[in-house]
Design an enzyme around this catalytic site. Sequence first.
Site, PDB file in Angstrom:
ATOM      1  N   CYS A  68     -53.649 -12.303 -10.754  1.00  0.00           N
ATOM      2  CA  CYS A  68     -52.251 -11.959 -10.539  1.00  0.00           C
ATOM      3  C   CYS A  68     -52.152 -11.330  -9.149  1.00  0.00           C
ATOM      4  O   CYS A  68     -52.810 -10.312  -8.887  1.00  0.00           O
ATOM      5  CB  CYS A  68     -51.833 -10.956 -11.613  1.00  0.00           C
ATOM      6  SG  CYS A  68     -50.176 -10.310 -11.439  1.00  0.00           S
TER       7      CYS A  68
ATOM      8  N   CYS B  14     -47.897 -16.451  -6.352  1.00  0.00           N
ATOM      9  CA  CYS B  14     -47.833 -15.841  -7.683  1.00  0.00           C
ATOM     10  C   CYS B  14     -48.498 -16.839  -8.610  1.00  0.00           C
ATOM     11  O   CYS B  14     -48.218 -18.043  -8.534  1.00  0.00           O
ATOM     12  CB  CYS B  14     -46.379 -15.618  -8.083  1.00  0.00           C
ATOM     13  SG  CYS B  14     -46.161 -15.198  -9.829  1.00  0.00           S
TER      14      CYS B  14
HETATM   15  N1  DGL Z   1     -48.532 -13.718 -12.018  1.00  0.00           N
HETATM   16  C1  DGL Z   1     -48.172 -12.626 -11.212  1.00  0.00           C
HETATM   17  C2  DGL Z   1     -48.551 -12.803  -9.739  1.00  0.00           C
HETATM   18  O1  DGL Z   1     -49.416 -13.569  -9.425  1.00  0.00           O
HETATM   19  C3  DGL Z   1     -46.867 -11.934 -11.312  1.00  0.00           C
HETATM   20  C4  DGL Z   1     -45.842 -12.274 -12.297  1.00  0.00           C
HETATM   21  C5  DGL Z   1     -45.017 -11.076 -12.715  1.00  0.00           C
HETATM   22  O2  DGL Z   1     -44.090 -10.682 -12.002  1.00  0.00           O
HETATM   23  O3  DGL Z   1     -45.328 -10.557 -13.769  1.00  0.00           O
HETATM   24  O4  DGL Z   1     -48.021 -12.153  -8.886  1.00  0.00           O
END
Ligand code: DGL
Length: 258
Positions: free
Chosen positions: A76, A187
């Site tokens: 993430c 993301c």
């Molecule tokens: N999957 C996450 C990222 O790579 C973020 C998603 C969220 O805002 O929860 O930033």
Amino acid sequence: MKYNNQSPIAVVDSGVGGITVLRKLYKLMPNEDYIYFGDSANAPYGVKTKEEIRSLTVNACEALMERGVKAVVIACNTATSAAAEYLREKYPDFIFIGLEPALKPAALSGENPRVLVLATPLTLKEEKFDKLMARFEGKAEFIKLPAPELVKFIESGDLDSDEELAYLEEILAPYTGGRVDAVVLGCTHFPFARRCIQRILGENVLVFEGGKGAANYCRLCLKEKGLLNSEDREGTIFFENSDANKVEVSKRMFYYKG
Ligand code: DGL
């Protein structure tokens, strides 16, 4: 914290997005075992404060470390921005793999390319991101585009919905018709919308994401520490989520052909 080369690798995310990274990890190291933890009950992270995200991420990582995983992939970008440095300082011998927007390959993909960076508001406003961008000053022009709603569409598990398409068409409208050369999916949720984004921006626009690089780096770190599983076997994946309804969705998304 007791682990060895047969211990599982933990992969954590705010929800189902890190599955895009898990897929790359499993492709590269199919003989390893994985525990995937998604914190969908608290998603999206990208609109929370840095302190909240750090505390959620640290708690999730520490719980997995206590269970004896040999590495944690923070799959993430948002959680990496908020917590990776803190965790590495607190546990200097442990392997934490973070995700960051793939600006480098995008910047080097052409002659001063115009690069659209799609990410969460938190990732784009962090100093860490500005420092990363500064490394490529003069080599590319970056345009930041936060897309918090896209996380919610993907969290619902209903990929390719009409609402998702309408949202993407609206936010990407200023960049269609050859106005950008490349797009960075900063993301881990966004590769699930990759086809849709590509269609809207045009087939000539190059698309970059960080999952494969993170998987390669994870393998390298495990190898250096003698922690790669050397057995010829089929690894297992164990899905966990703070929202019990998301476990089945996660399994389905792992096999999604998008
Ligand atoms: N999957 C996450 C990222 O790579 C973020 C998603 C969220 O805002 O929860 O930033």
